[in-house]
Design an enzyme around this catalytic site. Structure first.
Site, PDB file in Angstrom:
ATOM      1  N   SER A 157      -9.969  -0.468   7.689  1.00 46.81           N
ATOM      2  CA  SER A 157      -9.049  -0.627   5.877  1.00 46.81           C
ATOM      3  C   SER A 157      -9.126  -2.071   4.858  1.00 46.81           C
ATOM      4  CB  SER A 157      -8.161   0.553   5.791  1.00 46.81           C
ATOM      5  OG  SER A 157      -8.939   1.787   5.791  1.00 46.81           O
ATOM      6  N   LYS A 188       1.011  -1.117   0.046  1.00 47.55           N
ATOM      7  CA  LYS A 188       0.197   0.105   0.293  1.00 47.55           C
ATOM      8  C   LYS A 188       0.833   0.892  -0.506  1.00 47.55           C
ATOM      9  CE  LYS A 188      -3.815   1.884   2.775  1.00 47.55           C
ATOM     10  NZ  LYS A 188      -5.077   0.772   3.816  1.00 47.55           N
ATOM     11  N   SER A 216      -9.080   1.631   3.115  1.00 48.76           N
ATOM     12  CA  SER A 216      -8.888   1.896   2.257  1.00 48.76           C
ATOM     13  C   SER A 216      -7.494   1.181   1.609  1.00 48.76           C
ATOM     14  CB  SER A 216      -8.578   3.404   2.622  1.00 48.76           C
ATOM     15  OG  SER A 216      -6.544   2.792   3.687  1.00 48.76           O
TER      16      SER A 216
END
Length: 386
Positions: free
Chosen positions: A133, A32, A109
């Site tokens: 997330s 990420k 996310s």
């Protein structure tokens, strides 16, 4: 790499060295874009953060641990702006496409990491989980997702959102891979003492009765004792969600205040609105929320201290379509926070995995005592996760 799922940031390739052998040597790693990786910028889903980033000279220690265990880095993945959403959209870099159902949101996310794994572009997706997330995109994409015990993994060189809740987390397609990741990052081995499963009626009442009945029947079919209780806490799920959201918004504002004040127009309107909500909180609201969090954490400790694992649905409702109206996204986020906040408030680990014998896209979760992360994989196997 051909990325028709829009999972990765379009950065030029840099050489990221990994060990030739090790427990993760057969796994591809997607990271990420909240973690620093040497040779790459870190954007955190923000055009403004990207413009100020520069190329990072060092790799985040947790990423380095995975590389040293043999994982092969394949790219940095997209995230909601500032990691402050559960939907998976981003006005700057676009929304990744859910490989399981392209009409649905990918969840956020850690959207890009989940999509990369679901599309078989990576075997391990490293992300973060503050309010869900990792768990939400894992559920929406039909993956295994692990939110570790709070504070158990190295979070240096990781951009924060709300430190009281932020944790690095992982998604994989199989429990075997997740178990290998847990071992590689130093989680203690599972105890051979068989836990019991706790079912809280107030939690299962939040989802469709038919799905709840199938989940509970599946739990009862496992070779493990099952206990039931009327409620998980003396607080309602709505009160817990409000306390969680209050702390989250307050800390998110503090972490992003400087960015907002320097370039408010560079932040998406929905993200900016949530940041402003945090700026308007008074000290009394935050103190009350933290008091509720402390009391709830004590209640969970008492349950889990009896060698218990709490079973719960991962999501309170089905994921909306990617072209849904903003109010539908808000309703989805609000409903899901009532379940997703439990791990954040308690600091306890949670493992999510798909349920194959339920109609639709259904994910079950297990919540365990702190540092029993590896045990959750063992219990998941007992209840038919693979």
């Amino acid at each position: 790499m051909r990325d028709r799922w829009n999972a990765f940031m379009p950065y030029p390739d840099a050489d990221v060295v990994h060990a030739a052998t090790g427990p993760l040597s057969r796994f591809r790693l997607a990271v990420k874009d909240l973690f620093d990786v040497a040779g790459y910028p870190t954007a955190a889903g923000s055009a403004a953060v990207l413009a100020a980033s520069g190329i990072k000279p060092l790799t985040a220690p947790l990423v380095q641990t995975l590389l040293d265990a043999g994982a092969c880095f394949v790219g940095k993945t997209k995230t909601d702006e500032l990691a402050y959403s559960l939907i998976g959209g981003n006005i700057h870099f676009g929304m990744p496409i859910n490989p399981r159902d392209p009409t649905l949101i990918p969840g956020g996310s850690s959207s890009g990491s989940a999509v990369a794994v679901a599309a078989d572009l990576a075997d391990i997706g490293l992300g973060t989980d503050t309010s869900g997330s990792i768990r939400l995109p894992a559920a929406v994409n039909g993956l295994i997702g692990w939110r570790p015990t709070h504070g158990s993994l190295d979070d240096r060189a990781l951009r924060p959102l709300a430190p009281s809740f932020d944790v690095p987390g992982f998604v994989t397609r199989r429990l075997e891979a997740m178990a290998a990741v847990m071992s590689a990052v130093g989680m203690p081995a599972a105890s051979d003492q068989l836990p019991s499963i706790l079912i809280a009626e107030d939690i299962f009442e939040t989802i469709d009765d038919r799905v709840a009945d199938k989940m509970i029947a599946g739990l009862r079919s496992a070779a493990m004792p099952v206990r039931r209780t009327g409620a998980i806490s003396s607080f309602s799920l709505a009160d817990l969600a409000l306390a969680f959201t209050t702390i989250l918004q307050g800390e998110a504002w503090e972490c992003n205040k400087t960015l907002f004040e320097q370039a408010p127009e560079a932040i998406a309107p929905d993200i900016a609105a949530r940041l402003l909500s945090g700026s308007r909180l008074d000290d009394g609201q935050v103190r009350e929320a933290r008091a509720i969090a402390k009391l709830f954490s004590g209640e969970i400790d008492r349950w889990l201290g009896e060698n218990v694992v709490v079973a719960l649905p991962t999501l309170a409702m089905s994921a909306p379509t990617r072209d849904a109206e903003p109010e539908n996204f808000a309703a989805f986020r609000s409903a899901c926070i009532k379940l997703l906040c439990l791990s954040g408030l308690s600091g306890c680990p949670q493992l999510v995995f798909p349920i194959t014998d339920c109609a639709g896209n259904v994910s079950l979760s297990l919540l365990g005592a702190r540092r029993t992360d590896s045990m959750l994989v063992y219990v998941a196997r007992q209840v038919g996760a693979e």
